[in-house]
Design an enzyme around this catalytic site. Structure first.
Site, PDB file in Angstrom:
ATOM      1  N   SER A  43      36.934  32.949  48.538  1.00  0.00           N
ATOM      2  CA  SER A  43      35.689  32.658  47.847  1.00  0.00           C
ATOM      3  C   SER A  43      35.067  31.268  48.096  1.00  0.00           C
ATOM      4  O   SER A  43      33.902  31.115  47.940  1.00  0.00           O
ATOM      5  CB  SER A  43      35.713  33.021  46.425  1.00  0.00           C
ATOM      6  OG  SER A  43      36.908  32.549  46.041  1.00  0.00           O
ATOM      7  N   GLU A 179      40.493  44.647  43.002  1.00  0.00           N
ATOM      8  CA  GLU A 179      38.926  44.234  42.477  1.00  0.00           C
ATOM      9  C   GLU A 179      38.127  45.295  42.639  1.00  0.00           C
ATOM     10  O   GLU A 179      38.075  46.336  43.507  1.00  0.00           O
ATOM     11  CB  GLU A 179      38.695  43.260  43.760  1.00  0.00           C
ATOM     12  CG  GLU A 179      37.192  42.811  43.601  1.00  0.00           C
ATOM     13  CD  GLU A 179      36.779  41.630  44.579  1.00  0.00           C
ATOM     14  OE1 GLU A 179      38.058  40.896  45.248  1.00  0.00           O
ATOM     15  OE2 GLU A 179      35.811  41.029  44.598  1.00  0.00           O
TER      16      GLU A 179
END
Ligand code: KIV
Length: 260
Positions: A43, A179
């Site tokens: 990320s 996720e």
């Protein structure tokens, strides 16, 4: 917390508070606030480098950030992401893990994918590399998926994700991230496997939570519904980290409104 203590935390039903981190100063502040583990996520491509997704991040870049986090983290475990395609073959995965653990100082590497990654996980584990799996929404496949969407809706979808997780555990993962799945699937997954399951957008009943640090500090322009801005009402960044750790440990984060 050592990696062994993450397993003890699951046995003791003590929720694990994990955060992403990319540099030493904020890792030190978050460690002081009681964060149990750091993820140097790819990320970083989006929140640090300003890219549109995570696909452009390299092994060397993750190792560079992991080394900084390592210096700030003290004895808090540091997990480093295997970037896009760095785990496409056993050989590439071994090389990448060598860089992330050797130069980056990571305690564990994380890779995205299900049963198709089992052989790679097995070889890494047999060579002494602690591995964290990542199932559910796989951001490295976003261009193929056509967007970031909740995964595992419906019986078949849920079963596939549980089977993927079980295949990864059988292959030797020590930890799992899940996720963007329905709350009920997050709970079922934590019950189905013996390793700790850390959720992001997976409801409050996983064995722990992880958030992208920039998201929970309110630094990101658009955030999904499972993100809470912990700077709201906090007097300092350390206060926001403490509020996050407390909300995770007491299962006051995420709420039903913050889950799917
Ligand atoms: O790269 C990352 O930060 C991650 C989290 C979203 C789990 O993989």
């Amino acid at each position: 917390m050592t990696l062994a203590r993450l397993h003890q935390a699951k046995a003791d039903r003590q929720p694990i508070a994990m955060l992403t981190a990319y540099e030493a100063g904020l890792a030190r502040t978050a460690a002081a606030a009681g964060v149990d583990a750091f993820l140097v996520g790819d990320s970083l491509g989006m929140v640090v480098q300003g890219q549109r997704d995570t696909l452009g991040v390299t092994v060397d870049e993750v190792a560079y950030h992991a080394a900084m986090v390592r210096r700030g983290a003290g004895d808090v475990p540091v997990i480093a992401d295997m970037p896009f395609l760095s785990d496409a073959t056993v050989e590439r995965a071994l090389d990448a893990a060598g860089v992330l653990m050797g130069e980056g100082g990571a305690d564990m590497v994380k890779l995205e994918g299900g049963a198709e990654k089992a052989e790679i996980v097995r070889v890494l584990a047999e060579n002494g590399v602690p591995v964290c799996g990542h199932v559910g929404l796989l951001p490295q496949r976003v261009r193929k998926l056509g967007g970031y969407r909740v995964q595992g809706r419906g019986e078949d979808g849920a079963r596939r994700i549980i089977e993927d997780a079980q295949a990864l555990v059988a292959a030797g993962v020590d930890l799992l991230v899940v996720e963007c799945v329905p709350h009920a699937l997050g709970r079922a997954l934590a019950e189905a496997v013996e390793v700790p399951v850390i959720g992001i957008g997976a409801g409050a009943d996983t064995d722990g939570q992880v958030l992208v640090m920039h998201d929970m500090l309110g630094l990101t322009e658009r955030t999904p519904r499972f993100v809470r801005n912990f700077m709201d009402g906090a007097a300092s960044i350390q206060g926001a980290f403490e509020a996050y750790v407390d909300a995770v440990r007491t299962r006051r984060f995420p709420t039903e409104e913050e889950s799917f």
